[in-house]
Motif scaffolding. Structure first.
Motif, PDB file in Angstrom:
ATOM      1  N   LEU A 134     -50.447  -9.339  30.722  1.00 45.02           N
ATOM      2  CA  LEU A 134     -48.996  -9.414  30.573  1.00 45.02           C
ATOM      3  C   LEU A 134     -48.419 -10.555  31.406  1.00 45.02           C
ATOM      4  N   ALA A 135     -48.894 -10.700  32.644  1.00 45.42           N
ATOM      5  CA  ALA A 135     -48.420 -11.797  33.499  1.00 45.42           C
ATOM      6  C   ALA A 135     -48.831 -13.144  32.914  1.00 45.42           C
ATOM      7  N   ASN A 136     -50.053 -13.211  32.408  1.00 48.58           N
ATOM      8  CA  ASN A 136     -50.562 -14.437  31.796  1.00 48.58           C
ATOM      9  C   ASN A 136     -49.658 -14.856  30.629  1.00 48.58           C
ATOM     10  N   GLY A 137     -49.258 -13.878  29.822  1.00 50.10           N
ATOM     11  CA  GLY A 137     -48.417 -14.163  28.668  1.00 50.10           C
ATOM     12  C   GLY A 137     -47.024 -14.640  29.019  1.00 50.10           C
ATOM     13  N   LYS A 138     -46.582 -14.386  30.243  1.00 53.65           N
ATOM     14  CA  LYS A 138     -45.244 -14.817  30.664  1.00 53.65           C
ATOM     15  C   LYS A 138     -45.276 -16.091  31.508  1.00 53.65           C
ATOM     16  N   ASN A 139     -46.409 -16.740  31.560  1.00 54.09           N
ATOM     17  CA  ASN A 139     -46.536 -18.008  32.272  1.00 54.09           C
ATOM     18  C   ASN A 139     -45.477 -18.977  31.728  1.00 54.09           C
ATOM     19  N   PRO A 140     -44.583 -19.475  32.594  1.00 49.90           N
ATOM     20  CA  PRO A 140     -43.521 -20.352  32.095  1.00 49.90           C
ATOM     21  C   PRO A 140     -43.922 -21.816  31.931  1.00 49.90           C
ATOM     22  N   VAL A 141     -45.102 -22.180  32.389  1.00 50.15           N
ATOM     23  CA  VAL A 141     -45.511 -23.592  32.347  1.00 50.15           C
ATOM     24  C   VAL A 141     -46.892 -23.687  31.699  1.00 50.15           C
ATOM     25  N   GLY A 142     -46.926 -23.416  30.386  1.00 49.87           N
ATOM     26  CA  GLY A 142     -48.182 -23.473  29.662  1.00 49.87           C
ATOM     27  C   GLY A 142     -48.844 -24.840  29.769  1.00 49.87           C
ATOM     28  N   GLY A 181     -40.531 -25.117  33.476  1.00 47.38           N
ATOM     29  CA  GLY A 181     -40.918 -24.602  32.176  1.00 47.38           C
ATOM     30  C   GLY A 181     -41.566 -25.657  31.308  1.00 47.38           C
ATOM     31  N   LEU A 182     -42.534 -25.230  30.524  1.00 51.53           N
ATOM     32  CA  LEU A 182     -43.123 -26.035  29.464  1.00 51.53           C
ATOM     33  C   LEU A 182     -43.363 -25.050  28.324  1.00 51.53           C
ATOM     34  N   TYR A 183     -42.592 -25.220  27.261  1.00 56.38           N
ATOM     35  CA  TYR A 183     -42.616 -24.258  26.165  1.00 56.38           C
ATOM     36  C   TYR A 183     -42.969 -24.949  24.855  1.00 56.38           C
ATOM     37  N   MET A 184     -43.756 -24.247  24.051  1.00 57.25           N
ATOM     38  CA  MET A 184     -44.153 -24.715  22.735  1.00 57.25           C
ATOM     39  C   MET A 184     -43.219 -24.124  21.683  1.00 57.25           C
ATOM     40  N   THR A 185     -43.160 -24.759  20.543  1.00 55.49           N
ATOM     41  CA  THR A 185     -42.395 -24.237  19.424  1.00 55.49           C
ATOM     42  C   THR A 185     -42.954 -22.872  19.035  1.00 55.49           C
ATOM     43  N   GLY A 186     -42.083 -21.899  18.855  1.00 53.35           N
ATOM     44  CA  GLY A 186     -42.504 -20.575  18.436  1.00 53.35           C
ATOM     45  C   GLY A 186     -43.223 -19.767  19.497  1.00 53.35           C
ATOM     46  N   GLN A 187     -43.145 -20.190  20.720  1.00 47.42           N
ATOM     47  CA  GLN A 187     -43.862 -19.506  21.797  1.00 47.42           C
ATOM     48  C   GLN A 187     -43.255 -18.141  22.080  1.00 47.42           C
ATOM     49  N   ARG A 188     -44.121 -17.148  22.237  1.00 52.00           N
ATOM     50  CA  ARG A 188     -43.681 -15.818  22.640  1.00 52.00           C
ATOM     51  C   ARG A 188     -43.146 -15.911  24.070  1.00 52.00           C
ATOM     52  N   HIS A 189     -42.126 -15.187  24.388  1.00 52.35           N
ATOM     53  CA  HIS A 189     -41.470 -15.162  25.698  1.00 52.35           C
ATOM     54  C   HIS A 189     -40.762 -16.478  26.019  1.00 52.35           C
ATOM     55  N   ARG A 190     -40.490 -17.282  25.008  1.00 56.38           N
ATOM     56  CA  ARG A 190     -39.735 -18.516  25.218  1.00 56.38           C
ATOM     57  C   ARG A 190     -38.276 -18.136  25.427  1.00 56.38           C
ATOM     58  N   PRO A 191     -37.678 -18.581  26.520  1.00 57.83           N
ATOM     59  CA  PRO A 191     -36.255 -18.284  26.724  1.00 57.83           C
ATOM     60  C   PRO A 191     -35.400 -18.953  25.644  1.00 57.83           C
ATOM     61  N   ALA A 192     -34.180 -18.507  25.512  1.00 54.84           N
ATOM     62  CA  ALA A 192     -33.250 -19.120  24.564  1.00 54.84           C
ATOM     63  C   ALA A 192     -33.021 -20.577  24.954  1.00 54.84           C
ATOM     64  N   ASP A 193     -32.967 -21.451  23.960  1.00 55.80           N
ATOM     65  CA  ASP A 193     -32.767 -22.877  24.221  1.00 55.80           C
ATOM     66  C   ASP A 193     -31.523 -23.134  25.067  1.00 55.80           C
ATOM     67  N   PRO A 250     -44.100 -30.193  19.370  1.00 54.35           N
ATOM     68  CA  PRO A 250     -43.125 -30.537  20.414  1.00 54.35           C
ATOM     69  C   PRO A 250     -43.250 -29.610  21.620  1.00 54.35           C
ATOM     70  N   LEU A 251     -43.110 -30.188  22.804  1.00 53.74           N
ATOM     71  CA  LEU A 251     -43.115 -29.428  24.050  1.00 53.74           C
ATOM     72  C   LEU A 251     -41.753 -29.588  24.700  1.00 53.74           C
ATOM     73  N   THR A 252     -41.152 -28.479  25.062  1.00 54.62           N
ATOM     74  CA  THR A 252     -39.876 -28.515  25.774  1.00 54.62           C
ATOM     75  C   THR A 252     -40.175 -28.387  27.257  1.00 54.62           C
ATOM     76  N   LEU A 253     -39.809 -29.415  28.002  1.00 55.62           N
ATOM     77  CA  LEU A 253     -39.987 -29.439  29.456  1.00 55.62           C
ATOM     78  C   LEU A 253     -38.662 -29.058  30.088  1.00 55.62           C
ATOM     79  N   VAL A 254     -38.681 -28.126  31.010  1.00 57.07           N
ATOM     80  CA  VAL A 254     -37.469 -27.667  31.681  1.00 57.07           C
ATOM     81  C   VAL A 254     -37.619 -27.907  33.173  1.00 57.07           C
ATOM     82  N   ALA A 255     -36.573 -28.450  33.778  1.00 57.14           N
ATOM     83  CA  ALA A 255     -36.556 -28.647  35.224  1.00 57.14           C
ATOM     84  C   ALA A 255     -35.392 -27.858  35.811  1.00 57.14           C
TER      85      ALA A 255
END
Length: 171
Positions: A126-134, A34-46, A22-27
């Motif tokens: 570090l910046a790469n790891g915080k990319n909010p739109v994987g 945002g585009l976040y994967m399940t279990g993604q590091r640096h994923r904000p709180a739902d 599942p991909l969570t798309l945030v607008a």
């Protein structure tokens, strides 16, 4: 990549299925932020994603269409307005990520050199790891100097699968 900014921060999100889970798309204010994967590091709180809406509601249909084309092997570059929130340095890294050609990889050092900061490999990582739109901002295309699969916010297994997919392995 088209980047927009706005002072208002109304958020909403949708969840879509993908070959990578599942991909969570945030607008934010109607622009993909945002585009976040399940279990993604640096994923904000739902709870920070705002109201959940159907993927058919704006602005998600075009995002979903382009993701489907990408996963079908028909799209190699996304053309979506994005709202990327981060430091100036993070945004400069993310701007470079979209320049990495589909199916290609750059090392963290190469990315740092392209930014004119050849000694900033660690900061680039570090910046790469915080990319909010994987995926759309393809941070999975950055690898270690030796060609090794170093960290990936979505998990190294997903990184390996995404790179194999872009290299033509459709299994």
């Amino acid at each position: 990549m088209r980047s927009t900014m706005n002072v208002n921060t109304a958020k909403r999100h949708a969840v879509v299925e993908s070959p990578y889970g599942p991909l969570t798309l945030v607008a934010t204010d109607g622009v993909l932020s945002g585009l976040y994967m399940t279990g993604q590091r640096h994923r904000p709180a739902d709870e920070s994603f705002g109201e959940r809406v159907a993927a058919e509601e704006a602005p998600f249909p075009e995002v979903v269409r382009q993701l489907a084309a990408y996963f079908a092997g028909e799209l190699t570059a996304f053309d979506l307005p994005l709202r990327l929130e981060g430091t100036d340095f993070q945004r400069s890294v993310w701007d470079q990520l979209v320049r990495i050609p589909y199916g290609d990889t750059w090392s963290y050092g190469e990315l740092a050199a392209r930014l004119g900061k050849p000694n900033a490999s660690r900061a680039v990582g570090l910046a790469n790891g915080k990319n909010p739109v994987g995926i759309i901002v393809p941070c999975h295309r950055v690898i270690g100097a030796s060609g090794g699969m170093t960290g990936y916010g979505g998990g190294v297994d997903r990184k390996v699968r995404l790179l194999a997919f872009e290299a033509g392995d459709r299994d």
